[in-house]
Design an enzyme around this catalytic site. Structure first.
Site, short mmCIF file in Angstrom:
data_model
loop_
_atom_site.label_atom_id
_atom_site.label_comp_id
_atom_site.label_asym_id
_atom_site.label_seq_id
_atom_site.Cartn_x
_atom_site.Cartn_y
_atom_site.Cartn_z
N LEU A 58 0.81 -1.22 0.00
CA LEU A 58 0.00 0.00 0.00
C LEU A 58 0.85 1.27 0.00
O LEU A 58 0.32 2.37 -0.21
CB LEU A 58 -0.95 0.01 1.21
CG LEU A 58 -2.12 -0.99 1.14
CD1 LEU A 58 -2.87 -1.01 2.46
CD2 LEU A 58 -3.06 -0.64 -0.01
N SER A 134 -13.97 3.78 9.57
CA SER A 134 -13.95 3.42 11.00
C SER A 134 -14.83 4.35 11.82
O SER A 134 -14.94 5.55 11.53
CB SER A 134 -12.51 3.50 11.52
OG SER A 134 -12.46 3.42 12.93
N GLU A 136 -13.93 5.40 14.51
CA GLU A 136 -13.01 6.36 15.14
C GLU A 136 -13.03 7.71 14.42
O GLU A 136 -12.56 8.71 14.97
CB GLU A 136 -11.59 5.80 15.14
CG GLU A 136 -11.37 4.65 16.10
CD GLU A 136 -11.31 5.09 17.57
OE1 GLU A 136 -10.93 6.25 17.81
OE2 GLU A 136 -11.63 4.27 18.45
N TYR A 158 -4.92 8.01 13.87
CA TYR A 158 -5.61 6.92 13.17
C TYR A 158 -6.94 7.42 12.61
O TYR A 158 -7.25 7.20 11.44
CB TYR A 158 -5.84 5.76 14.15
CG TYR A 158 -6.73 4.67 13.61
CD1 TYR A 158 -6.19 3.58 12.93
CD2 TYR A 158 -8.12 4.70 13.79
CE1 TYR A 158 -7.01 2.56 12.43
CE2 TYR A 158 -8.94 3.70 13.30
CZ TYR A 158 -8.38 2.64 12.62
OH TYR A 158 -9.19 1.65 12.13
N HIS A 188 -15.38 -4.28 16.12
CA HIS A 188 -15.79 -5.67 15.89
C HIS A 188 -14.62 -6.58 16.25
O HIS A 188 -13.49 -6.35 15.85
CB HIS A 188 -16.27 -5.88 14.45
CG HIS A 188 -15.39 -5.28 13.42
ND1 HIS A 188 -15.28 -3.92 13.19
CD2 HIS A 188 -14.54 -5.86 12.52
CE1 HIS A 188 -14.43 -3.69 12.23
NE2 HIS A 188 -13.96 -4.85 11.80
#
Length: 343
Positions: A58, A134, A136, A158, A188
């Protein structure tokens, strides 16, 4: 001809469950691997004979173009990321490169391989892309519960990087007509969760304490509240998102809130122990900027995707404790064999 799916992060918790699910659906599943010495490849070892692998990174645009061109996938699931939130304060630049810029590089690889050079040039038969967004991103939440229209206030590097990945995915959908969606998945977990995550840290410690390997465990903020579900349920939602006629983003979660204290209590009760006898608070484990409450409003996923979770939180914690009890028992048996010279 079976559909072809390419999964980044295939050796992670979600990647392994998704690979199983897609194989069961008749897919030819490819995993993007950065070299063949991935330490977590054991997570998919039982599936290796049914999987194909392609080299890619990536952080390397050319490798992603090569991988997409070789596999020619119908669907790409971008699950590859540094997923442990506390680490993002220590390695903010690396987390941003992978969790943020990595999304852009994969979108660019799809655009180049698909020949999407003009604005809004998608024809509906192209590669479909799933981005692992996410909860978050909601951070210091503006409202509870959180849905697809709740504004983002990320509270960690993040969360900031994931927010960039989310918006760049939407931008490529709107700019190039790309079939690109984001799943805003709330926490999860599963027995395959890394030991650094709080639920797995708890289940491992409970198993070891019950078997006499460990005396105590330390935790940070017991009052943090999350919407926790089972990873095996959530990968079904990922797949469903890419089967819709029109691309759209979805919040995925149970809508039920539990505190870290609840997780600890349920896990210890499952082995007939009182958690207060074994748990201590370590202030160094508290995040620099805490996200106190996350809870999903997954009504869109329920009505449009027909998705429902099947495992509730107490069942999930008991599942994880049982798995770690079995693992710890096997380790003890193996250790006994070594001591006895029977190996």
């Amino acid at each position: 001809m079976s559909k072809r799916a390419l999964i980044t992060g295939i050796t992670g918790q979600d990647g392994s469950y998704l690979a199983e699910h897609l194989l069961a659906q008749g897919y030819h599943v490819w995993g993007l691997m950065r070299g063949q010495a991935n330490p977590r490849k054991s997570r998919v070892s039982r599936l290796v004979s049914d999987l194909s692998f392609v080299d890619g990174d990536l952080m390397d645009q050319a490798s992603l173009v090569s991988a997409v061109d070789k596999v020619q996938p119908d669907e790409i699931y971008n699950l590859g990321a540094i997923s442990f939130v506390p680490m993002s304060w220590q390695q903010a630049e690396l987390v941003t490169e992978i969790n943020g810029m990595g999304v852009l590089r994969m979108l660019e690889a799809i655009r180049m391989v698909s020949g999407l050079n003009g604005s809004r040039s998608g024809d509906g038969s192209q590669i479909r892309f799933y981005q692992a967004s996410s909860s978050e991103m909601f951070g210091k939440v503006a409202e509870t519960p959180q849905c697809e229209t709740t504004i983002f206030r990320p509270r960690s590097p993040y969360g900031v990087a994931k927010t960039y990945g989310h918006f760049i995915t939407r931008n490529y959908r709107e700019s190039f007509g790309m079939y690109a969606v984001s799943g805003m998945l709330f926490n999860h977990e599963s027995p395959r969760r890394g030991a650094e995550f709080v639920t797995r840290k708890i289940s491992l410690a409970v198993a070891r304490i019950k078997l006499g390997y460990q005396d105590k465990m330390s935790l940070g903020n017991l009052d943090a509240v999350r919407d926790w579900g089972f990873a095996g349920d959530y990968v079904r939602a990922m797949h469903l998102m890419l089967q819709q006629d029109e691309p759209s983003d979805y919040v995925i979660g149970t809508g039920q809130m539990h505190s870290v204290r609840d997780a600890v209590r349920i896990a210890f009760e499952h082995v007939n122990l009182n958690w207060e006898d074994y748990v201590s608070i370590d202030p160094s484990l508290v995040r620099p900027a805490e996200v106190e409450i996350l809870c999903a409003d997954a009504e869109r996923a329920r009505t449009q995707l027909g998705w429902e979770p099947t495992v509730d939180f107490p069942e999930l914690m008991r599942m994880m404790v049982d798995s770690d009890l079995r693992q710890a028992s096997r380790e003890r048996e193996y250790g006994d064999l070594l001591l006895a010279g029977s190996w």
